[in-house]
Design a protein around this motif. Structure first.
Motif, short mmCIF file in Angstrom:
data_model
loop_
_atom_site.label_atom_id
_atom_site.label_comp_id
_atom_site.label_asym_id
_atom_site.label_seq_id
_atom_site.Cartn_x
_atom_site.Cartn_y
_atom_site.Cartn_z
N ALA A 109 67.80 41.92 26.11
CA ALA A 109 68.57 43.01 25.49
C ALA A 109 69.69 42.50 24.60
O ALA A 109 70.20 43.25 23.76
CB ALA A 109 69.16 43.90 26.59
N ARG A 110 70.07 41.25 24.76
CA ARG A 110 71.26 40.74 24.08
C ARG A 110 71.25 40.96 22.57
O ARG A 110 72.27 41.37 22.00
CB ARG A 110 71.46 39.26 24.42
N PRO A 111 70.15 40.68 21.83
CA PRO A 111 70.19 40.90 20.38
C PRO A 111 70.49 42.36 20.01
O PRO A 111 71.21 42.62 19.04
CB PRO A 111 68.78 40.50 19.92
N HIS A 112 69.96 43.29 20.78
CA HIS A 112 70.21 44.71 20.50
C HIS A 112 71.66 45.07 20.80
O HIS A 112 72.29 45.83 20.05
CB HIS A 112 69.27 45.57 21.33
N LEU A 113 72.21 44.52 21.88
CA LEU A 113 73.61 44.77 22.22
C LEU A 113 74.54 44.13 21.18
O LEU A 113 75.55 44.74 20.77
CB LEU A 113 73.93 44.23 23.61
N LEU B 182 74.19 47.04 29.01
CA LEU B 182 72.90 47.51 29.51
C LEU B 182 73.03 47.65 31.01
O LEU B 182 73.50 46.74 31.70
CB LEU B 182 71.79 46.51 29.18
N ALA B 183 72.64 48.81 31.53
CA ALA B 183 72.73 49.06 32.97
C ALA B 183 71.44 49.70 33.44
O ALA B 183 70.68 50.27 32.66
CB ALA B 183 73.91 49.97 33.28
N MET B 184 71.18 49.60 34.75
CA MET B 184 69.98 50.21 35.31
C MET B 184 70.29 50.80 36.68
O MET B 184 71.25 50.39 37.35
CB MET B 184 68.84 49.19 35.39
N TYR C 206 75.14 46.75 36.24
CA TYR C 206 75.18 46.25 34.86
C TYR C 206 74.38 44.95 34.80
O TYR C 206 74.64 44.02 35.56
CB TYR C 206 76.63 46.01 34.43
N VAL C 207 73.42 44.90 33.89
CA VAL C 207 72.53 43.73 33.80
C VAL C 207 72.69 42.97 32.48
O VAL C 207 72.10 41.91 32.30
CB VAL C 207 71.06 44.12 34.01
N ALA D 39 69.89 52.24 30.77
CA ALA D 39 70.71 52.90 29.75
C ALA D 39 71.51 51.86 28.99
O ALA D 39 71.87 50.81 29.53
CB ALA D 39 71.64 53.92 30.40
N ILE D 40 71.79 52.18 27.73
CA ILE D 40 72.62 51.35 26.86
C ILE D 40 73.89 52.13 26.55
O ILE D 40 73.85 53.34 26.33
CB ILE D 40 71.88 50.98 25.57
N SER D 41 75.02 51.43 26.50
CA SER D 41 76.28 52.11 26.22
C SER D 41 77.20 51.23 25.40
O SER D 41 76.99 50.02 25.27
CB SER D 41 76.99 52.47 27.53
N ILE D 42 78.22 51.87 24.82
CA ILE D 42 79.37 51.13 24.30
C ILE D 42 80.61 51.69 24.98
O ILE D 42 80.65 52.87 25.34
CB ILE D 42 79.50 51.21 22.77
N SER D 43 81.60 50.84 25.16
CA SER D 43 82.82 51.26 25.84
C SER D 43 84.02 50.58 25.20
O SER D 43 83.93 49.48 24.67
CB SER D 43 82.76 50.93 27.33
N GLY D 44 85.14 51.30 25.27
CA GLY D 44 86.37 50.75 24.70
C GLY D 44 87.55 51.62 25.06
O GLY D 44 87.41 52.67 25.70
N PRO D 45 88.75 51.21 24.63
CA PRO D 45 89.94 52.01 24.91
C PRO D 45 89.88 53.35 24.16
O PRO D 45 89.32 53.43 23.06
CB PRO D 45 91.09 51.14 24.40
N VAL D 46 90.45 54.38 24.76
CA VAL D 46 90.37 55.72 24.17
C VAL D 46 91.01 55.76 22.78
O VAL D 46 90.63 56.60 21.95
CB VAL D 46 91.04 56.76 25.09
N THR D 47 91.95 54.88 22.52
CA THR D 47 92.60 54.88 21.21
C THR D 47 91.64 54.52 20.09
O THR D 47 91.83 54.94 18.95
CB THR D 47 93.78 53.89 21.20
N ARG D 48 90.58 53.76 20.42
CA ARG D 48 89.58 53.40 19.40
C ARG D 48 88.30 54.20 19.55
O ARG D 48 87.57 54.41 18.57
CB ARG D 48 89.26 51.90 19.48
N MET D 49 87.99 54.65 20.78
CA MET D 49 86.76 55.41 21.03
C MET D 49 86.99 56.89 20.71
O MET D 49 87.00 57.75 21.58
CB MET D 49 86.31 55.23 22.48
N THR D 50 87.20 57.16 19.44
CA THR D 50 87.47 58.52 18.98
C THR D 50 86.19 59.35 18.97
O THR D 50 85.08 58.82 19.09
CB THR D 50 88.06 58.49 17.58
#
Length: 256
Positions: free
Chosen positions: A91-95, A108-110, A118-119, A219-230
């Motif tokens: 999954a790394r290239p896609h992430l 990436l999580a399952m 988280y895998v 599932a695939i996700s992105i995460s970050g601080p709320v100040t940037r995750m608008t």
């Protein structure tokens, strides 16, 4: 399809096909099942099931419970951990592409039993970024990856999972009411993605989509601080996450 028909169609060895059929049937029954129920699930005679289970028990892949039911054995954990690490590598290239495009940490999580594990992860290049240790298990009800995975399950199965784990509050924003959570899952099904707005960790926002047709619930996700995750970034991220999830699913299909 009966094990004999499946082995004939694939050119495989019947006993191996039957052994994996037994393991898959046990996994689908939450990991514990009686011999008679196994025989019904696998459409095999009881003496055949008994021989297969006895062999798998001797090898450590199945164990007998005090109730005389049979459960998945500890040796499968080692196999699962190795498979999870390999999955994270694939999954790394896609992430990494998501991180390059969106700037935030990609995961990436399952679904692993009743929890989410988280895998795979590629961290953001920002000095302030989200980091989740690969191998970490979390509750499904308070994470975007967990919620989008639960949304893909039958309602009865979701209820059973929540009954076993409970819905403990990780923050003041965690949804802990079953009825409200069911409504949240309905919204996720309608829009095709899930968000976690500080429900697992205060100040952190996450958006996730399911990997379609994979070998497991992922599932695939992105995460970050709320100040940037608008809201604007989340809206931009969703189609990119869906594209990455579809590409990963295609890669896994080619490797299987």
């Amino acid at each position: 399809m009966a094990a004999s028909e499946q082995a004939e169609r694939t050119g495989g060895v019947q006993s191996v096909t039957r052994a994996f059929q037994v393991l898959e049937a046990m996994a689908e029954s939450d990991g514990r099942i009686s011999l008679s129920a196994l025989a019904t699930a696998c459409d095999l005679p009881l003496p055949t099931i008994h021989r297969l289970v006895r062999t798998l028990t001797d090898l450590g892949y199945v164990r007998q419970e005090p109730s005389r039911q049979y459960a998945l054995g500890p040796k499968l954990i080692r196999l699962g951990e190795s498979a999870s690490r390999l999955l994270g590598t694939w999954a790394r290239p896609h992430l990494a592409e998501l991180v390059d495009t969106l700037g935030e940490t990609a995961n990436l999580a399952m679904l692993d039993g009743d929890r989410v594990v988280y895998v795979g992860q590629v961290p953001s290049r920002h000095s302030m970024r989200m980091f989740t240790e690969v191998g970490r298990k979390v509750y499904a009800h308070c994470t975007a990856v967990g919620k989008v995975l639960l949304a893909n399950l039958p309602a009865e199965q979701v209820q059973e999972i929540l009954r076993r784990t409970g819905m403990p509050a990780q923050t003041e924003h965690t949804i802990t009411d079953p009825e409200r959570f069911a409504e949240e899952l309905d919204r996720i099904r309608e829009r095709g993605y899930a968000t976690d707005d500080g429900e697992q960790e205060v100040g952190v926002r996450c958006v996730a989509v399911a990997v379609p047709g994979g070998p497991a619930q992922m599932a695939i996700s992105i995460s970050g601080p709320v100040t940037r995750m608008t809201d604007e970034l989340v809206a931009r991220a969703v189609p990119l996450l869906q594209k990455a999830a579809a590409a990963l699913a295609a890669d896994l299909t080619q490797r299987s």
